[in-house]
Design an enzyme around this catalytic site. Structure first.
Site, short mmCIF file in Angstrom:
data_model
loop_
_atom_site.label_atom_id
_atom_site.label_comp_id
_atom_site.label_asym_id
_atom_site.label_seq_id
_atom_site.Cartn_x
_atom_site.Cartn_y
_atom_site.Cartn_z
N THR A 35 0.84 -1.30 0.14
CA THR A 35 0.02 -0.09 0.10
C THR A 35 0.80 1.58 0.10
O THR A 35 -0.20 2.22 -0.04
CB THR A 35 -0.90 0.22 1.02
OG1 THR A 35 -0.30 -0.51 2.55
CG2 THR A 35 -1.78 -1.31 0.96
N ASP A 170 9.80 0.85 7.46
CA ASP A 170 10.58 0.49 8.65
C ASP A 170 11.03 1.56 9.93
O ASP A 170 11.37 1.54 11.33
CB ASP A 170 12.27 0.10 8.24
CG ASP A 170 10.91 -1.27 7.32
OD1 ASP A 170 10.32 -0.96 7.33
OD2 ASP A 170 12.14 -1.96 6.34
#
Ligand code: ADP
Ligand code: MG
Length: 383
Positions: A35, A170
């Protein structure tokens, strides 16, 4: 001996007294896959596996670093041409450089560090390493760089010093992570919101298939192109659609005949996934983990059948999870290998993990690895 004590002992031997301890974490993404480049949501959280470092400014222009896990020492200066040879040291060097590029002060320091994020398993040990040092340097040299920029320092380190063209998720999760919370990040606007994630009576366990099929990067580019193609077709009717995640499902149906069936299926997955993240957030606010799990299965179905980024090993693990009454299971990360993430009731955990190891090994000839994870704090100073 704890990781902190081992670090302390080595630091004492190499550099003497003092220093402060900082840490950061690897991450999982509960839902919201493929996404990010479509401007949609991701939903990561920091985990109880990370990197810890003792750090002390040394009053020189040099960094003296020791990696406990590699049992290696490295010394480097802080100018662009001082880039060290060791891969692990480049993460630290990159963080120093990227901090300096943003006007932050960085002087020499001594450090010993270690970690327990499995490398290359999809839990982002590299982001944990970058975030530990980005956060630490910001504190030690009083730079007052905001948290988003600290995440970007890690991301730019990957881009400019490690050759990995990653997104922001991340490092974002590693810097912003909080115990008991997942963070929904809108990859278009960068708005984020914390949601409670404290599944009492359940465990989160990752099963690492230990395979990586080679299609990954060419397939990734093809998926991106399909998404852009679908978005462009929809945009003709709905000019406000900047990226695929802005589109409603019915708008996709309007262009079904105009785009290749393959592009339609890819877009169907993405639009469904954006909605599933929102549904999971609603469910978490009610403490409804059964719905969360069902959405994870739906994501896996979409990744496997519509987006086509799964593989036999991962489909096998998810099917086995279903059979063992696991609440939710799906492939985590880009696909074509890596881990499944599983939400499983405490009382079913032993049977599930035993069965998975036994049957996976019998079928594929090597054992998968198991990683239990608990949603925990991200970058921080350790008292
Ligand atoms: P991941 O998916 O885990 O982020 P990467 O290949 O991006 O895998 O990053 C792994 C690299 O990060 C290692 O090769 C090493 O250079 C560095 N790294 C991660 N954890 C440690 C550690 N505990 N000690 C030293 N270096 C580490
Ligand atoms: Mg990495």
């Amino acid at each position: 001996m704890s990781m902190k004590d081992k670090i302390q002992e080595k630091f004492q031997t190499l550099f003497g007294d003092g220093g402060e301890v900082f840490a950061s974490a690897g991450r999982i993404n509960l839902i919201g896959e493929h996404t990010d480049y479509n401007g949609g949501y991701v939903f990561p959280g920091a985990i109880d596996k990370g990197i810890m470092a003792r750090i002390k400014p040394n009053g020189t222009g040099k960094v003296r670093a020791f990696s406990l896990d590699y049992d290696e020492y490295c010394e480097f200066g802080l100018c662009e041409e001082d880039k060290p040879d060791q891969a692990w040291a480049r993460y630290i060097f990159g963080v120093c450089r990227e901090t300096a590029k943003r006007g932050g002060k960085v002087e020499g320091f001594d450090t010993v560090f270690a970690g327990d994020v499995p490398l290359g398993a999809g839990l982002s040990s590299s982001a944990a390493l970058e975030s530990t040092f980005a956060y630490a340097l910001n504190c030690l040299f009083n730079n007052n760089i905001d948290k988003f920029e600290l995440a970007r320092i890690g991301q730019s380190t990957e881009h400019n010093y490690c050759g990995v063209m990653c997104g922001i998720m991340d490092q974002f999760a590693s810097i912003f992570g909080k115990a008991g919370s997942l963070i929904r990040l809108n990859c278009k606007t960068m708005e984020y919101k914390y949601f409670p994630f404290d599944p009492k009576g359940y465990k989160l366990v990752l099963i690492d298939s230990c395979v990586k099929h080679e299609l990954a990067s060419s397939a990734y580019n093809k998926r991106r192109a399909s998404c852009e193609n679908a978005a462009a077709a929809i945009r003709k009717n709905h000019p406000d659609v900047e990226c695929l995640s802005d589109a409603k499902r019915v708008w996709l149906d309007e262009v079904r005949e105009e785009i290749p069936e393959e592009d339609f299926l890819r877009a169907e997955y993405v639009i469904g996934e954006v909605q599933r993240v929102l549904d999971v957030c609603d469910a978490l606010e009610r403490g409804d983990y059964e719905t969360v799990g069902e959405m994870m299965y739906q994501t896996h179905f979409g990744l496997s059948r519509l987006y086509e980024v799964s593989c036999d090993e991962l489909d096998f693990l998810v099917k086995l999870a279903r059979r063992c009454d696991v609440t939710g299971s799906r492939v985590m990360g880009g696909g074509f290998g890596g881990c499944t993430i599983n939400l499983v009731k405490d009382e079913l955990y032993d049977n599930f993990t035993d069965t998975a190891v036994k049957e996976f090994t019998a079928k594929f000839g090597h054992a998968p690895k198991l990683y239990d994870v608990v949603i925990s704090d991200g970058a921080r100073k350790v008292e």
